[in-house]
Design a protein around this motif. Structure first.
Motif, PDB file in Angstrom:
ATOM      1  N   SER A 206      50.835  33.900  22.667  1.00  0.00           N
ATOM      2  CA  SER A 206      49.705  34.818  22.437  1.00  0.00           C
ATOM      3  C   SER A 206      49.142  35.325  23.766  1.00  0.00           C
ATOM      4  O   SER A 206      48.767  36.502  23.875  1.00  0.00           O
ATOM      5  CB  SER A 206      48.611  34.128  21.614  1.00  0.00           C
ATOM      6  N   ASN A 210      48.970  39.295  24.806  1.00  0.00           N
ATOM      7  CA  ASN A 210      47.675  39.898  25.124  1.00  0.00           C
ATOM      8  C   ASN A 210      47.675  40.505  26.528  1.00  0.00           C
ATOM      9  O   ASN A 210      47.122  41.595  26.744  1.00  0.00           O
ATOM     10  CB  ASN A 210      46.557  38.854  25.002  1.00  0.00           C
ATOM     11  N   SER A 216      47.803  43.475  18.301  1.00  0.00           N
ATOM     12  CA  SER A 216      47.904  42.382  17.334  1.00  0.00           C
ATOM     13  C   SER A 216      48.111  42.974  15.933  1.00  0.00           C
ATOM     14  O   SER A 216      47.895  44.171  15.717  1.00  0.00           O
ATOM     15  CB  SER A 216      46.632  41.545  17.351  1.00  0.00           C
ATOM     16  N   TRP A 237      45.837  38.701  19.945  1.00  0.00           N
ATOM     17  CA  TRP A 237      46.764  37.682  19.449  1.00  0.00           C
ATOM     18  C   TRP A 237      46.144  36.307  19.640  1.00  0.00           C
ATOM     19  O   TRP A 237      45.492  36.037  20.653  1.00  0.00           O
ATOM     20  CB  TRP A 237      48.081  37.745  20.217  1.00  0.00           C
ATOM     21  N   THR A 238      46.346  35.417  18.672  1.00  0.00           N
ATOM     22  CA  THR A 238      45.869  34.041  18.778  1.00  0.00           C
ATOM     23  C   THR A 238      47.004  33.086  18.428  1.00  0.00           C
ATOM     24  O   THR A 238      47.999  33.477  17.811  1.00  0.00           O
ATOM     25  CB  THR A 238      44.686  33.762  17.832  1.00  0.00           C
ATOM     26  N   THR A 241      47.661  33.016  14.687  1.00  0.00           N
ATOM     27  CA  THR A 241      48.480  34.131  14.204  1.00  0.00           C
ATOM     28  C   THR A 241      49.963  33.853  14.422  1.00  0.00           C
ATOM     29  O   THR A 241      50.794  34.082  13.527  1.00  0.00           O
ATOM     30  CB  THR A 241      48.086  35.438  14.930  1.00  0.00           C
TER      31      THR A 241
END
Length: 543
Positions: A206, A210, A216, A237-238, A241
């Motif tokens: 992520s 990013n 995202s 983004w995480t 996710t």
């Protein structure tokens, strides 16, 4: 006597389930009926309150709440609806409002087509109102049941019922709405799987996306469809996710549906179903990633080694794989810096020895470079031996494991049969106890005690059956996994260095004995591979 001045709120509601009932239930039809009734009776119309596309099983509807607020604050003193079901299909809440709330605030309530008018509480319609409310709720429950049945049938038929396609796909235009690959985002999905298979963490992936400015899924959906992201979503983004994407079998061409459900037709709070309850249709659309890449990712996700970064952001290939032979806990990667050269060195030691000292466990110090070389040499050696005589190794492995697997499968099936038989017998015993209670042959407390005991045993057996079935499947898959392991290990015939991806593909764990200086013996290191071909190789090529 002065006639009361009635200030009216006209309430209309139509839900998605009402679509099939046609014009008779439309908002315009309700408006025509209610406005004519108000005009014929000389009522002053204050406002109209419209909930369009909302179920009557909940009172958390925007317009009905505004209607009730206006009534409670005296803005209106009369509420008119087409029938009781338009106001609501929850008989308890409808009854509370009509019998308690509205009288307390001096509000007149009229349901035209049900002849309900709270100004005339002695009418037959008012006496029948509780029954009508119960019927309306039954109708809601029955409709909900039918809708669920239709959704399940569509899902099993492979009709894509999602409101939007998963990231990497677009919604198809054929009758089953099968997803089609989105050329813009599909390469990102594939890259995410490849990065994870190579050893990167979801958080690390992520961060990379990013930093590169890759939109995202939430941001991309907004640019394409105008769909606003959920509140408090930053559009980045995480790790969450990434983890969710790595678990989606839609990316290998299969369609999983009915993954979410609500508690009931009254309580619309959604929760995720167990995977065993999903409706999965296989090979419905073009996959984004290969089965081989999917398998590598899932193997890594199941691995005991999660791996941790050092303070300088380095994750050692063996991080999380090393286990202390004495206490069974994981070994920790430690860093030291040479005072003279400033060079950084890595070593592993028992994590509990580091934390609690020798009172808990002994030192298992081993330089990272040494254990790394030992593991790499063992993998290379096995790969070389496989290349020399792959067919003979495979045949011996199959012979060794076939008999063990066959015995394990027979034993598990026999145990499963006995447990299934007992579950059926318990159901019969519960039925007998219930019938004896109805016939007066058994006191209620004894009956309940029997049923409780039988039910508890049945639940325990069902849990054991599930575990046995999983074990049986795992045993039957052992032989199938041998070929895949052989393919994987042959890739590293001349591997220049040990990588995290290599460890995830081949190794289950590595058990490290204590330091030679403490034991007085040669250190023992046991490399446990995911498939035990190593024992066959060592036996076949022993010196």
């Amino acid at each position: 006597m002065k006639q009361k001045h009635y200030i009216v709120g006209l309430y209309y509601r139509k839900s998605q389930e009402d679509e099939r009932q046609g014009e008779s239930i439309s908002i315009e039809n309700q408006r025509m009926i209610l406005r004519k009734y108000a005009e014929d009776h000389g009522f002053e119309i204050h406002d109209e309150y419209i909930d369009d596309g909302v179920s009557g099983t909940t009172f958390q509807r925007p317009e009905v709440q505004r209607l009730l607020d206006d009534a409670k604050t005296g803005v209106i003193n009369t509420i008119i609806v087409k029938d009781l079901s338009r106001f609501g299909r929850n008989y308890i809440e409808v009854g509370q409002y009509v019998d308690y709330v509205f009288p307390a605030f001096g509000i007149r309530f009229i349901a035209i087509q049900d002849n309900v008018d709270t100004e005339n509480r002695d009418s037959n319609a008012m006496e029948m109102m509780p029954i009508m409310n119960v019927f309306n709720e039954w109708h809601a429950a029955n409709t909900s049941k039918k809708i669920r049945a239709v959704k399940r049938a569509n899902a099993k038929d492979g009709i894509y019922t999602a409101k939007k396609a998963s990231y990497g796909y677009k919604m198809g235009t054929d009758k089953k709405r099968a997803p089609v690959i989105d050329e813009e985002t599909a390469p990102i999905v594939k890259r995410i799987f490849e990065m994870y298979a190579s050893g990167m963490s979801p958080r690390g992936i992520s961060e990379v996306l990013n930093l590169e400015g890759v939109p995202s899924p939430a941001t991309y959906a907004y640019t394409q469809t105008g769909q606003k992201p959920k509140p408090n979503v930053m559009g980045l983004w995480t790790a969450v996710t990434i983890r969710e994407m790595l678990n989606k079998i839609i990316y290998i061409g299969h369609m999983p549906q009915l993954r979410w459900t609500s508690l009931s037709y009254k309580n619309h709070k959604r929760f995720r179903r167990d995977e065993s309850e999903w409706a999965v249709v296989y090979n419905t659309h073009e996959p984004i990633i290969s089965q081989e890449l999917w398998d590598r990712v899932q193997e890594r996700r199941k691995s005991v080694a999660k791996g941790r970064k050092t303070k300088i952001g380095f994750t050692h290939p063996l991080s999380g794989f090393l286990i202390c032979a004495d206490c069974g806990n994981k070994m920790k990667l430690c860093t030291s810096v040479s005072r003279s050269t400033g060079k950084r060195f890595f070593h592993f030691d028992c994590g509990y020895h580091i934390r609690y000292g020798k009172a808990y466990c002994f030192s298992h110090y081993i330089a990272a470079g040494i254990i790394e070389q030992i593991v790499l040499n063992d993998i290379r050696e096995m790969a070389q031996r496989l290349v020399l005589d792959e067919n003979a190794v495979r045949e011996e492995f199959m012979q060794r494991n076939a008999e063990l697997a066959d015995n394990a499968v027979k034993s598990a099936k026999k145990e499963l049969q006995a447990k299934h038989k007992r579950v059926e017998e318990l159901s019969r015993l519960m039925q007998i106890a219930y019938e004896d209670r109805l016939k007066g042959k058994m006191p209620e407390d004894i009956c309940l005690n029997f049923i409780q005991r039988y039910s508890d045993e049945q639940k325990r057996l069902e849990t054991e059956i599930t575990e046995l079935e999983a074990k049986l499947t795992e045993t039957e898959n052992t032989l199938q996994s041998a070929d895949e392991f052989i393919r994987n290990i042959k890739k590293y015939f001349s591997a220049p260095e040990l990588t995290r991806e290599m460890c995830y593909e081949l190794i289950d764990r590595i058990i490290v004995g204590r330091s030679p200086g403490l034991s007085g013996k040669e250190r023992e290191i046991d490399i446990v591979y995911k498939v035990d071909i190593a024992s066959v190789l060592r036996h076949k090529f022993k010196k």
